[in-house]
Write a protein that holds these residues in place. Sequence first.
Motif, short mmCIF file in Angstrom:
data_model
loop_
_atom_site.label_atom_id
_atom_site.label_comp_id
_atom_site.label_asym_id
_atom_site.label_seq_id
_atom_site.Cartn_x
_atom_site.Cartn_y
_atom_site.Cartn_z
N ALA A 175 -33.72 -5.03 -0.47
CA ALA A 175 -33.31 -5.22 0.93
C ALA A 175 -32.20 -6.26 1.05
CB ALA A 175 -34.51 -5.64 1.76
N ASP A 176 -32.12 -7.20 0.11
CA ASP A 176 -31.12 -8.26 0.18
C ASP A 176 -29.77 -7.86 -0.41
OD1 ASP A 176 -32.86 -9.88 1.36
OD2 ASP A 176 -33.36 -11.06 -0.42
N THR A 177 -29.70 -6.67 -0.96
CA THR A 177 -28.45 -6.27 -1.62
C THR A 177 -27.50 -5.67 -0.59
OG1 THR A 177 -29.34 -4.11 -2.10
CG2 THR A 177 -29.64 -5.78 -3.79
N SER A 178 -26.20 -5.65 -0.94
CA SER A 178 -25.28 -5.06 0.03
C SER A 178 -25.03 -3.60 -0.36
CB SER A 178 -23.98 -5.88 0.10
OG SER A 178 -23.03 -5.35 -0.75
N PRO A 179 -25.34 -2.68 0.56
CA PRO A 179 -25.28 -1.26 0.21
C PRO A 179 -23.86 -0.71 0.18
CG PRO A 179 -25.92 -1.50 2.50
CD PRO A 179 -25.77 -2.90 1.95
N VAL A 180 -23.68 0.41 -0.52
CA VAL A 180 -22.43 1.17 -0.43
C VAL A 180 -22.64 2.16 0.73
CG1 VAL A 180 -20.89 2.78 -1.61
CG2 VAL A 180 -22.04 0.97 -2.91
N VAL A 181 -21.71 2.14 1.69
CA VAL A 181 -21.91 2.99 2.88
C VAL A 181 -20.74 3.97 3.04
CG1 VAL A 181 -23.33 1.31 4.12
CG2 VAL A 181 -20.86 1.21 4.35
N ALA A 185 -17.84 10.47 9.65
CA ALA A 185 -16.57 11.07 10.09
C ALA A 185 -15.65 11.29 8.88
CB ALA A 185 -15.90 10.15 11.10
N GLN A 186 -15.69 10.38 7.94
CA GLN A 186 -14.82 10.52 6.75
C GLN A 186 -15.48 11.38 5.67
OE1 GLN A 186 -13.69 6.83 4.90
NE2 GLN A 186 -11.99 7.77 3.80
N ILE A 242 -15.72 6.51 -5.40
CA ILE A 242 -16.01 6.73 -3.98
C ILE A 242 -17.51 6.70 -3.71
CG2 ILE A 242 -15.93 8.48 -2.15
CD1 ILE A 242 -13.12 9.16 -3.14
N GLN A 243 -18.29 7.31 -4.59
CA GLN A 243 -19.74 7.35 -4.32
C GLN A 243 -20.39 5.98 -4.51
OE1 GLN A 243 -21.97 10.57 -6.09
NE2 GLN A 243 -23.94 9.64 -5.63
N TYR A 244 -19.92 5.20 -5.48
CA TYR A 244 -20.69 4.00 -5.87
C TYR A 244 -20.03 2.67 -5.54
CZ TYR A 244 -23.82 7.24 -8.24
OH TYR A 244 -24.72 8.25 -8.50
N SER A 245 -18.94 2.67 -4.74
CA SER A 245 -18.38 1.37 -4.32
C SER A 245 -17.77 1.49 -2.94
CB SER A 245 -17.32 0.88 -5.32
OG SER A 245 -16.14 1.67 -5.22
#
Length: 306
Positions: A175-181, A185-186, A242-245
């Motif tokens: 939960a403390d990690t920063s997700p790849v979003v 729309a893109q 693109i998928q992982y960063s």
Amino acid sequence: MKVFDSAISEQFAAYNVDTVEFTAAMPANSIDLSVYSPPFSSLYIYSESERDMGNVANDDEFQECYRPLVRDLFRVTRPGRCTAIHVKDLVYYSNASSKGDRGLRDFTGDCIRTHVAEGWTYHRRITIWRCPVREMQKTKSDRLLYKNFRQDAARTGGGMPEYLVVFRKWADEMADTSPVVHEAAQYPVESWQHMAQPSYLITDLWNDTDETDTLNVRVARDPDAEKHLCPMPLDLTERMVIQYSNPAETLYSPFMGIGSEGVVSLRNGRKFIGTELNPTYYGQAVKHLREAEVAGPASDLFSRAI
Ligand SMILES: C[S@@+](CC[C@H](N)C(=O)[O-])C[C@H]1O[C@@H](n2cnc3c(N)ncnc32)[C@H](O)[C@@H]1O
């Protein structure tokens, strides 16, 4: 640590250095994604240096040299994030076998076991289709000869695919990690369905992927460039990026070669750090990175990625 040369700009930092020493000195949790092709064990020697990881006697020795790097990559990767490696299985011939047989070496499995032993979670394996006819023309391997298929087919094998293998640094508290979003729309659901494919190039959906989409094709015309580089396919690297960063994050290639992963990172608006031992490749990488930086992020990213 001996850094033979370096080129540092706003968007990238490239070092002519032994990656094992360099990565050991990098700060913990500082890289958002690493993506690269390691030397394929002893398949090619890239330089005279004893630090060249292709300069090994056998597969066990390769994994011994590779293991400290895999350990440090785990340390420098941000919790929850990934490393993606481009690998393949390798063949052996009768002159290298005590039994006089010929067969396959599970180099991909060896790399997976090394990662898992160093703390990574085995996350995903993508099969990259390769044309067996092109492979036969290039290697003349008796595993692929039509003559053998007609006369003694038990000798024959089949085409050798490549793989992208993804590992994740699992965090104690995700939960403390920063997700790849990704914005819908893109990246609509269809683009996710394309990216989630377990193999690239086996359906018509994937035939946009060009087997020759590598930087090496251009470099091959340069008389200074050496032949045996196995360059990362640019379009497949782009799918990983693109998928992982996220845009503006920092990507790392410990074996940057002529700069493929760096060029894709910059084209996609990411920052890049790369290390390379061979000075000719390093020089080529810096040239490619400078060109990519001047060109700036590409505007047709999405259409290229899928
Ligand atoms: C498979 S190639 C990478 C090709 C790269 N992905 C590209 O597309 O250009 C592996 C690279 O690792 C480099 N290498 C081998 N041992 C190294 C070491 N100890 N430190 C840094 N680079 C090393 C080789 O010189 C070679 O360029």
